[in-house]
Design a protein around this motif. Structure first.
Motif, short mmCIF file in Angstrom:
data_model
loop_
_atom_site.label_atom_id
_atom_site.label_comp_id
_atom_site.label_asym_id
_atom_site.label_seq_id
_atom_site.Cartn_x
_atom_site.Cartn_y
_atom_site.Cartn_z
N VAL A 151 -4.27 6.99 -2.37
CA VAL A 151 -3.70 5.77 -1.82
C VAL A 151 -3.87 4.67 -2.87
N THR B 43 0.86 -1.18 0.00
CA THR B 43 0.00 0.00 0.00
C THR B 43 0.90 1.23 0.00
N LYS B 44 0.64 2.16 -0.90
CA LYS B 44 1.47 3.36 -1.03
C LYS B 44 0.56 4.57 -1.18
N SER B 45 0.97 5.67 -0.60
CA SER B 45 0.20 6.90 -0.76
C SER B 45 1.00 7.88 -1.60
N GLU C 195 -5.46 6.96 5.84
CA GLU C 195 -6.02 6.40 4.61
C GLU C 195 -7.46 6.85 4.38
N LYS D 262 -3.38 0.57 -3.46
CA LYS D 262 -3.21 -0.72 -2.81
C LYS D 262 -2.99 -1.75 -3.92
N GLU E 241 -8.96 6.70 -3.07
CA GLU E 241 -8.28 5.49 -3.54
C GLU E 241 -8.14 5.53 -5.06
N VAL F 36 -2.73 2.35 5.63
CA VAL F 36 -1.82 3.50 5.63
C VAL F 36 -2.39 4.53 6.59
#
Length: 93
Positions: free
Chosen positions: A15, A2-4, A54, A17, A59, A51
């Motif tokens: 975000v 998972t990265k933002s 989040e 995923k 998303e 995250v």
């Protein structure tokens, strides 16, 4: 994974995923090739991580493939194909 990502201007942070998988191949000449593929984590039935903050982010989705091919002992070729949808609707920034 998972990265933002922070976006400029008045956009909400995003975000992403993703579920990553990879394979290593050894070519006939002995050189290695690594193929890394990823798609939205919704397709993965295993553990999902969160995250921080989040719930305050929009998303987005991303999918693609990276191919890293060894050319010589100290050089490689990297092919990257990636599609990202930031989920930006006109008038809803």
């Amino acid at each position: 994974m998972t990265k933002s990502a922070s976006l400029p201007g008045g956009f909400k942070d995003r975000v992403f995923k993703n579920w990553f998988t990879w394979v290593k191949r050894v070519e006939a000449d002995g050189l290695q090739t690594f193929i890394i593929a990823f798609c939205p984590l919704k397709k993965y039935k295993g553990t999902h991580h969160k995250v921080d903050r989040e719930e305050k982010m929009q998303e987005g989705t991303s999918r693609g493939v990276y191919i890293v091919k060894e050319l010589t002992e100290h050089t490689c070729e990297w092919t990257k194909v990636q599609q990202a949808d930031l989920k930006v609707s006109e008038g809803k920034y």
